[in-house]
Design a protein around this motif. Sequence first.
Motif, PDB file in Angstrom:
ATOM      1  N   GLU A  48       5.062   2.721 -38.961  1.00  0.00           N
ATOM      2  CA  GLU A  48       4.864   3.989 -38.294  1.00  0.00           C
ATOM      3  C   GLU A  48       4.938   5.139 -39.270  1.00  0.00           C
ATOM      4  O   GLU A  48       5.715   5.134 -40.207  1.00  0.00           O
ATOM      5  N   GLU A  49       4.099   6.128 -39.047  1.00  0.00           N
ATOM      6  CA  GLU A  49       4.163   7.356 -39.823  1.00  0.00           C
ATOM      7  C   GLU A  49       5.382   8.124 -39.333  1.00  0.00           C
ATOM      8  O   GLU A  49       5.697   8.136 -38.148  1.00  0.00           O
ATOM      9  N   THR A  50       6.077   8.778 -40.248  1.00  0.00           N
ATOM     10  CA  THR A  50       7.232   9.565 -39.839  1.00  0.00           C
ATOM     11  C   THR A  50       6.903  11.031 -39.953  1.00  0.00           C
ATOM     12  O   THR A  50       6.157  11.451 -40.835  1.00  0.00           O
ATOM     13  N   ALA A  51       7.456  11.810 -39.064  1.00  0.00           N
ATOM     14  CA  ALA A  51       7.209  13.246 -39.075  1.00  0.00           C
ATOM     15  C   ALA A  51       8.008  13.920 -40.179  1.00  0.00           C
ATOM     16  O   ALA A  51       7.670  14.993 -40.626  1.00  0.00           O
ATOM     17  N   SER A  52       9.068  13.274 -40.621  1.00  0.00           N
ATOM     18  CA  SER A  52       9.954  13.862 -41.617  1.00  0.00           C
ATOM     19  C   SER A  52       9.653  13.322 -43.005  1.00  0.00           C
ATOM     20  O   SER A  52       9.420  12.153 -43.193  1.00  0.00           O
ATOM     21  N   SER A  53       9.702  14.194 -43.991  1.00  0.00           N
ATOM     22  CA  SER A  53       9.516  13.742 -45.368  1.00  0.00           C
ATOM     23  C   SER A  53      10.848  13.435 -46.023  1.00  0.00           C
ATOM     24  O   SER A  53      10.911  13.164 -47.204  1.00  0.00           O
ATOM     25  N   CYS A  68       5.046  -8.057 -40.512  1.00  0.00           N
ATOM     26  CA  CYS A  68       5.069  -7.217 -39.319  1.00  0.00           C
ATOM     27  C   CYS A  68       5.095  -8.052 -38.048  1.00  0.00           C
ATOM     28  O   CYS A  68       4.059  -8.405 -37.508  1.00  0.00           O
ATOM     29  N   VAL A  69       6.279  -8.367 -37.607  1.00  0.00           N
ATOM     30  CA  VAL A  69       6.431  -9.098 -36.365  1.00  0.00           C
ATOM     31  C   VAL A  69       6.965  -8.132 -35.317  1.00  0.00           C
ATOM     32  O   VAL A  69       6.351  -7.909 -34.298  1.00  0.00           O
ATOM     33  N   ASP A  70       8.095  -7.533 -35.593  1.00  0.00           N
ATOM     34  CA  ASP A  70       8.688  -6.533 -34.723  1.00  0.00           C
ATOM     35  C   ASP A  70       8.927  -5.285 -35.553  1.00  0.00           C
ATOM     36  O   ASP A  70       9.337  -5.370 -36.706  1.00  0.00           O
ATOM     37  N   THR A  71       8.664  -4.146 -34.972  1.00  0.00           N
ATOM     38  CA  THR A  71       8.951  -2.895 -35.662  1.00  0.00           C
ATOM     39  C   THR A  71       9.782  -2.002 -34.758  1.00  0.00           C
ATOM     40  O   THR A  71       9.830  -2.198 -33.545  1.00  0.00           O
ATOM     41  N   VAL A  72      10.418  -1.032 -35.366  1.00  0.00           N
ATOM     42  CA  VAL A  72      11.284  -0.108 -34.655  1.00  0.00           C
ATOM     43  C   VAL A  72      10.849   1.300 -35.035  1.00  0.00           C
ATOM     44  O   VAL A  72      10.583   1.575 -36.210  1.00  0.00           O
ATOM     45  N   SER A  73      10.777   2.176 -34.063  1.00  0.00           N
ATOM     46  CA  SER A  73      10.362   3.547 -34.338  1.00  0.00           C
ATOM     47  C   SER A  73      11.388   4.251 -35.221  1.00  0.00           C
ATOM     48  O   SER A  73      12.573   3.892 -35.249  1.00  0.00           O
ATOM     49  N   SER A  74      10.924   5.249 -35.941  1.00  0.00           N
ATOM     50  CA  SER A  74      11.817   6.034 -36.812  1.00  0.00           C
ATOM     51  C   SER A  74      12.939   6.686 -36.016  1.00  0.00           C
ATOM     52  O   SER A  74      14.066   6.790 -36.489  1.00  0.00           O
ATOM     53  N   GLN A  75      12.621   7.129 -34.795  1.00  0.00           N
ATOM     54  CA  GLN A  75      13.643   7.755 -33.956  1.00  0.00           C
ATOM     55  C   GLN A  75      14.751   6.766 -33.610  1.00  0.00           C
ATOM     56  O   GLN A  75      15.930   7.122 -33.628  1.00  0.00           O
ATOM     57  N   ARG A  76      14.366   5.524 -33.315  1.00  0.00           N
ATOM     58  CA  ARG A  76      15.364   4.490 -33.016  1.00  0.00           C
ATOM     59  C   ARG A  76      16.200   4.176 -34.251  1.00  0.00           C
ATOM     60  O   ARG A  76      17.397   3.965 -34.166  1.00  0.00           O
ATOM     61  N   LEU A  77      15.545   4.123 -35.419  1.00  0.00           N
ATOM     62  CA  LEU A  77      16.271   3.855 -36.663  1.00  0.00           C
ATOM     63  C   LEU A  77      17.276   4.964 -36.949  1.00  0.00           C
ATOM     64  O   LEU A  77      18.361   4.701 -37.460  1.00  0.00           O
ATOM     65  N   GLN A 127      25.290  -5.199 -33.119  1.00  0.00           N
ATOM     66  CA  GLN A 127      25.408  -3.781 -32.799  1.00  0.00           C
ATOM     67  C   GLN A 127      24.142  -3.026 -33.228  1.00  0.00           C
ATOM     68  O   GLN A 127      23.658  -2.165 -32.498  1.00  0.00           O
ATOM     69  N   CYS A 128      23.593  -3.367 -34.389  1.00  0.00           N
ATOM     70  CA  CYS A 128      22.336  -2.746 -34.838  1.00  0.00           C
ATOM     71  C   CYS A 128      21.221  -3.026 -33.837  1.00  0.00           C
ATOM     72  O   CYS A 128      20.481  -2.116 -33.441  1.00  0.00           O
ATOM     73  N   LEU A 129      21.101  -4.284 -33.425  1.00  0.00           N
ATOM     74  CA  LEU A 129      20.053  -4.649 -32.479  1.00  0.00           C
ATOM     75  C   LEU A 129      20.238  -3.956 -31.135  1.00  0.00           C
ATOM     76  O   LEU A 129      19.266  -3.524 -30.507  1.00  0.00           O
ATOM     77  N   GLN A 130      21.461  -3.831 -30.710  1.00  0.00           N
ATOM     78  CA  GLN A 130      21.735  -3.174 -29.437  1.00  0.00           C
ATOM     79  C   GLN A 130      21.308  -1.705 -29.494  1.00  0.00           C
ATOM     80  O   GLN A 130      20.748  -1.180 -28.537  1.00  0.00           O
ATOM     81  N   ILE A 131      21.523  -1.064 -30.630  1.00  0.00           N
ATOM     82  CA  ILE A 131      21.175   0.350 -30.780  1.00  0.00           C
ATOM     83  C   ILE A 131      19.660   0.552 -30.778  1.00  0.00           C
ATOM     84  O   ILE A 131      19.143   1.477 -30.168  1.00  0.00           O
ATOM     85  N   VAL A 132      18.938  -0.319 -31.472  1.00  0.00           N
ATOM     86  CA  VAL A 132      17.489  -0.113 -31.591  1.00  0.00           C
ATOM     87  C   VAL A 132      16.674  -0.817 -30.510  1.00  0.00           C
ATOM     88  O   VAL A 132      15.456  -0.649 -30.441  1.00  0.00           O
ATOM     89  N   ASP A 133      17.327  -1.585 -29.666  1.00  0.00           N
ATOM     90  CA  ASP A 133      16.639  -2.303 -28.612  1.00  0.00           C
ATOM     91  C   ASP A 133      15.941  -1.318 -27.673  1.00  0.00           C
ATOM     92  O   ASP A 133      16.575  -0.455 -27.088  1.00  0.00           O
ATOM     93  N   ASN A 134      14.651  -1.454 -27.530  1.00  0.00           N
ATOM     94  CA  ASN A 134      13.871  -0.527 -26.687  1.00  0.00           C
ATOM     95  C   ASN A 134      14.265  -0.592 -25.228  1.00  0.00           C
ATOM     96  O   ASN A 134      14.126   0.389 -24.510  1.00  0.00           O
ATOM     97  N   ASP A 135      14.720  -1.758 -24.778  1.00  0.00           N
ATOM     98  CA  ASP A 135      15.077  -1.916 -23.374  1.00  0.00           C
ATOM     99  C   ASP A 135      16.474  -1.378 -23.073  1.00  0.00           C
ATOM    100  O   ASP A 135      16.848  -1.244 -21.924  1.00  0.00           O
ATOM    101  N   GLY A 136      17.250  -1.104 -24.142  1.00  0.00           N
ATOM    102  CA  GLY A 136      18.597  -0.592 -23.932  1.00  0.00           C
ATOM    103  C   GLY A 136      19.576  -1.647 -23.495  1.00  0.00           C
ATOM    104  O   GLY A 136      20.647  -1.339 -23.016  1.00  0.00           O
ATOM    105  N   ASN A 137      19.243  -2.911 -23.622  1.00  0.00           N
ATOM    106  CA  ASN A 137      20.145  -4.005 -23.207  1.00  0.00           C
ATOM    107  C   ASN A 137      21.299  -4.154 -24.154  1.00  0.00           C
ATOM    108  O   ASN A 137      21.247  -4.203 -25.271  1.00  0.00           O
TER     109      ASN A 137
END
Length: 137
Positions: A48-53, A68-77, A127-137
């Motif tokens: 993903e392109e990031t808005a921040s430099s 590239c199997v799974d990716t996480v958005s910059s906001q989630r990271l 804990q990392c996966l829980q934070i970046v999980d898109n479903d919030g599980n």
Amino acid sequence: MHICSVCSEKTPKYKCPACRTRYCSLVCYKKHKDTCAPVKEPAPPCVEETASSTEPWNTEDLLDEDDCVDTVSSQRLQLLGESEGLRELLRNPHLRQLIRAIESADSKEDAMRTAMQEPLFVEFSDQCLQIVDNDGN
């Protein structure tokens, strides 16, 4: 499995930032540098392109098209850096030692497999996966 594009002998650990040629050592990089032909190619679709430099590293250098199997958005990271729970875990010297061992390992896959035998590292990973999980599980 890839081989060094310069010496054709070893497994490459690095990739030229200008042309993305794979190489295994400083010696091979110096040889490659003389013939490097920078290529302007679009980022893989999973990066993903990031808005921040001010991003601390270039994600394009971290991921191959093959990775590239799974990716996480910059906001989630970014949420990882804001997590007090992760900060608390990272205060543990043993966990930091495990992370350094993975970072410096020749085979990241083997190092991760070994680290995942450690309950502390499993807790950190969960804990990392829980934070970046898109479903919030």
